[in-house]
Design a protein around this motif. Structure first.
Motif, PDB file in Angstrom:
ATOM      1  N   ALA A 151       0.838  -1.317   0.060  1.00  0.00           N
ATOM      2  CA  ALA A 151      -0.048  -0.009  -0.124  1.00  0.00           C
ATOM      3  C   ALA A 151       0.870   1.104  -0.092  1.00  0.00           C
ATOM      4  CB  ALA A 151      -1.009  -0.126   1.114  1.00  0.00           C
ATOM      5  N   ILE A 152       1.899   1.320   0.904  1.00  0.00           N
ATOM      6  CA  ILE A 152       2.934   2.305   0.710  1.00  0.00           C
ATOM      7  C   ILE A 152       3.392   2.557  -0.802  1.00  0.00           C
ATOM      8  CG2 ILE A 152       4.931   3.155   1.879  1.00  0.00           C
ATOM      9  CD1 ILE A 152       4.136   2.219   4.522  1.00  0.00           C
ATOM     10  N   ALA A 153       3.786   1.671  -1.302  1.00  0.00           N
ATOM     11  CA  ALA A 153       4.612   1.709  -2.425  1.00  0.00           C
ATOM     12  C   ALA A 153       3.550   2.178  -3.497  1.00  0.00           C
ATOM     13  CB  ALA A 153       5.017   0.377  -2.916  1.00  0.00           C
ATOM     14  N   TYR A 154       2.219   1.801  -3.525  1.00  0.00           N
ATOM     15  CA  TYR A 154       1.346   2.208  -4.404  1.00  0.00           C
ATOM     16  C   TYR A 154       1.031   3.855  -4.243  1.00  0.00           C
ATOM     17  CZ  TYR A 154      -0.470  -1.992  -6.767  1.00  0.00           C
ATOM     18  OH  TYR A 154      -0.675  -2.934  -7.461  1.00  0.00           O
ATOM     19  N   TRP A 155       1.271   4.199  -2.818  1.00  0.00           N
ATOM     20  CA  TRP A 155       0.995   5.589  -2.573  1.00  0.00           C
ATOM     21  C   TRP A 155       2.264   6.655  -2.850  1.00  0.00           C
ATOM     22  CZ3 TRP A 155      -1.548   3.941   2.356  1.00  0.00           C
ATOM     23  CH2 TRP A 155      -3.083   3.589   2.471  1.00  0.00           C
ATOM     24  N   MET A 156       3.259   6.028  -2.686  1.00  0.00           N
ATOM     25  CA  MET A 156       4.371   6.769  -2.843  1.00  0.00           C
ATOM     26  C   MET A 156       5.147   6.702  -4.287  1.00  0.00           C
ATOM     27  SD  MET A 156       4.562   8.044   0.040  1.00  0.00           S
ATOM     28  CE  MET A 156       6.026   8.912   0.503  1.00  0.00           C
ATOM     29  N   LEU A 157       5.030   5.790  -4.920  1.00  0.00           N
ATOM     30  CA  LEU A 157       5.651   5.730  -6.224  1.00  0.00           C
ATOM     31  C   LEU A 157       4.647   5.673  -7.222  1.00  0.00           C
ATOM     32  CD1 LEU A 157       7.519   2.287  -5.382  1.00  0.00           C
ATOM     33  CD2 LEU A 157       8.557   4.622  -5.420  1.00  0.00           C
ATOM     34  N   LEU A 170       1.466   8.315 -13.122  1.00  0.00           N
ATOM     35  CA  LEU A 170       0.133   8.263 -12.522  1.00  0.00           C
ATOM     36  C   LEU A 170       0.340   7.564 -11.174  1.00  0.00           C
ATOM     37  CD1 LEU A 170      -3.137   8.270 -12.515  1.00  0.00           C
ATOM     38  CD2 LEU A 170      -2.976   5.880 -13.612  1.00  0.00           C
ATOM     39  N   VAL A 171      -0.275   8.000 -10.119  1.00  0.00           N
ATOM     40  CA  VAL A 171      -0.163   7.107  -8.508  1.00  0.00           C
ATOM     41  C   VAL A 171      -1.331   6.349  -8.437  1.00  0.00           C
ATOM     42  CG1 VAL A 171       0.037   7.307  -6.323  1.00  0.00           C
ATOM     43  CG2 VAL A 171       1.491   8.979  -7.826  1.00  0.00           C
ATOM     44  N   HIS A 172      -1.449   5.121  -8.342  1.00  0.00           N
ATOM     45  CA  HIS A 172      -2.644   4.359  -8.208  1.00  0.00           C
ATOM     46  C   HIS A 172      -3.326   4.374  -6.706  1.00  0.00           C
ATOM     47  CE1 HIS A 172      -2.608   2.448 -12.105  1.00  0.00           C
ATOM     48  NE2 HIS A 172      -1.226   2.237 -11.984  1.00  0.00           N
ATOM     49  N   VAL A 173      -3.897   5.405  -6.360  1.00  0.00           N
ATOM     50  CA  VAL A 173      -4.552   5.390  -4.988  1.00  0.00           C
ATOM     51  C   VAL A 173      -5.458   4.416  -4.712  1.00  0.00           C
ATOM     52  CG1 VAL A 173      -5.690   7.187  -3.729  1.00  0.00           C
ATOM     53  CG2 VAL A 173      -4.107   7.941  -5.122  1.00  0.00           C
ATOM     54  N   LYS A 174      -6.251   4.121  -5.636  1.00  0.00           N
ATOM     55  CA  LYS A 174      -7.320   2.950  -5.277  1.00  0.00           C
ATOM     56  C   LYS A 174      -6.535   1.630  -5.016  1.00  0.00           C
ATOM     57  CE  LYS A 174     -10.148   4.545  -8.721  1.00  0.00           C
ATOM     58  NZ  LYS A 174     -11.397   4.362  -9.879  1.00  0.00           N
ATOM     59  N   HIS A 175      -5.585   1.522  -5.747  1.00  0.00           N
ATOM     60  CA  HIS A 175      -4.544   0.087  -5.255  1.00  0.00           C
ATOM     61  C   HIS A 175      -4.368  -0.042  -4.090  1.00  0.00           C
ATOM     62  CE1 HIS A 175      -4.772  -0.255  -9.963  1.00  0.00           C
ATOM     63  NE2 HIS A 175      -4.593  -1.767  -9.431  1.00  0.00           N
ATOM     64  N   GLY A 176      -3.592   1.211  -3.659  1.00  0.00           N
ATOM     65  CA  GLY A 176      -3.007   1.628  -2.366  1.00  0.00           C
ATOM     66  C   GLY A 176      -4.202   1.347  -0.973  1.00  0.00           C
ATOM     67  N   VAL A 177      -5.513   1.795  -1.509  1.00  0.00           N
ATOM     68  CA  VAL A 177      -6.415   1.606  -0.579  1.00  0.00           C
ATOM     69  C   VAL A 177      -6.969   0.354  -0.158  1.00  0.00           C
ATOM     70  CG1 VAL A 177      -9.075   2.218   0.051  1.00  0.00           C
ATOM     71  CG2 VAL A 177      -7.390   4.046  -0.801  1.00  0.00           C
TER      72      VAL A 177
END
Length: 67
Positions: free
Chosen positions: A16-22, A40-47
């Protein structure tokens, strides 16, 4: 079972942190949502990964209480 749930929870928290930060172009190529060169940052994947981590931590806590 408890240790497995907690370990998987830690892994999904890191994902989740990787999806939000990278950005999508910097994610490892085996992650869903990887797009070469994309900012693009994948916020939904991180959530989704964070929710799964919370559920797994809850399972680990619940299983640990029963013992």
């Amino acid at each position: 079972m408890r240790i497995l749930a907690i370990l998987l929870g830690l892994i999904f928290a890191a994902v989740a942190i990787a999806y939000w930060m990278l950005p999508a172009g910097s994610l490892p190529s085996f992650f869903p949502g990887f797009q070469a060169g994309s900012p693009l940052v994948h916020v939904k994947h991180g959530v989704a990964s964070a929710i799964l981590a919370i559920v797994l931590f809850g399972v680990g806590w619940y299983v640990g209480r029963r013992g």
